[in-house]
Design an enzyme around this catalytic site. Structure first.
Site, short mmCIF file in Angstrom:
data_model
loop_
_atom_site.label_atom_id
_atom_site.label_comp_id
_atom_site.label_asym_id
_atom_site.label_seq_id
_atom_site.Cartn_x
_atom_site.Cartn_y
_atom_site.Cartn_z
N LEU A 267 -40.51 -8.04 -11.85
CA LEU A 267 -39.12 -7.63 -11.61
C LEU A 267 -38.95 -6.77 -10.36
O LEU A 267 -37.87 -6.22 -10.14
CB LEU A 267 -38.57 -6.91 -12.85
CG LEU A 267 -38.61 -7.75 -14.13
CD1 LEU A 267 -38.08 -6.95 -15.30
CD2 LEU A 267 -37.86 -9.05 -13.97
N CYS A 268 -39.99 -6.67 -9.55
CA CYS A 268 -39.88 -5.91 -8.29
C CYS A 268 -39.14 -6.73 -7.24
O CYS A 268 -39.33 -7.94 -7.13
CB CYS A 268 -41.27 -5.56 -7.75
SG CYS A 268 -41.99 -4.15 -8.55
N HIS A 269 -38.33 -6.03 -6.47
CA HIS A 269 -37.61 -6.68 -5.37
C HIS A 269 -38.52 -6.85 -4.16
O HIS A 269 -39.27 -5.93 -3.84
CB HIS A 269 -36.41 -5.82 -4.95
CG HIS A 269 -35.36 -5.72 -5.99
ND1 HIS A 269 -35.43 -4.81 -7.02
CD2 HIS A 269 -34.21 -6.41 -6.17
CE1 HIS A 269 -34.36 -4.94 -7.79
NE2 HIS A 269 -33.61 -5.91 -7.30
N GLU B 194 -44.89 -0.24 -5.02
CA GLU B 194 -45.76 -0.62 -3.90
C GLU B 194 -46.87 0.41 -3.71
O GLU B 194 -48.03 0.05 -3.46
CB GLU B 194 -44.93 -0.80 -2.63
CG GLU B 194 -44.07 -2.05 -2.62
CD GLU B 194 -42.79 -1.98 -3.44
OE1 GLU B 194 -42.07 -2.98 -3.50
OE2 GLU B 194 -42.50 -0.92 -4.05
N ASP C 144 -65.31 -3.09 -7.30
CA ASP C 144 -65.95 -4.37 -7.02
C ASP C 144 -67.14 -4.21 -6.08
O ASP C 144 -68.17 -4.84 -6.27
CB ASP C 144 -64.93 -5.34 -6.41
CG ASP C 144 -65.57 -6.68 -6.08
OD1 ASP C 144 -66.20 -7.28 -6.97
OD2 ASP C 144 -65.46 -7.12 -4.91
#
Length: 150
Positions: free
Chosen positions: A70-72, A107, A121
């Site tokens: 739902l992020c713009h 973000e 990793d």
């Protein structure tokens, strides 16, 4: 809740009527690893952990709307990811800036999370027990709510 319609279905919030303002968000997180000394001295076999994690975090911030439903999608004007080795920790800070109708907290959080996962990793052969934690927004500015600090 702004992300639900009258029937309770998830929806993207309409931000079209909001004014464009300068917006900044800063997030932090911590990777705990027994390989921190090797990270600091640059002796991890996979390469430069801090440089790779920095680039991964920047790339992740730019891909946030592809990862968080739902992020713009917004234009990011600046993404800065800093990593510092302190004891057995790799401390990560991401600051994201835009001039738009919605904030950049997600973000900044995405940048920290992916930078941290990249560290894990790259050190997992040395420390399979490395962990990422304490990911959170520590400050934001702009928009209706103005300045906020943890």
């Amino acid at each position: 809740l702004t992300h639900l319609d009258a029937a309770g279905n998830a929806r993207m919030v309409d931000v079209a009527e909001r004014p464009v303002t300068d917006r900044t968000a800063t997030a932090t997180g911590v990777v705990r690893t027994t390989a921190a000394a090797q990270v600091a001295e640059g002796s991890v076999a996979k390469g430069d952990v801090l440089a790779t994690a920095r680039v991964a975090g920047i790339m992740a911030a730019k891909r946030t709307p592809d990862l968080v439903p739902l992020c713009h999608p917004i234009a990011l004007h600046s993404v800065r990811v800093d990593l510092e080795v302190v004891g057995d920790e790799v401390r990560i800070t991401a600051q994201v800036r835009t001039a738009d109708r919605t904030g950049v907290e997600m973000e900044a959080l995405t940048a920290v999370a992916v930078a941290g996962l990249t560290v894990i990793d790259m050190v997992k052969a040395l420390d399979p027990g490395a962990t990422l934690g304490e990911v959170g927004v520590v400050s934001k500015s702009g928009g209706r709510s103005g300045q906020w600090e943890r």
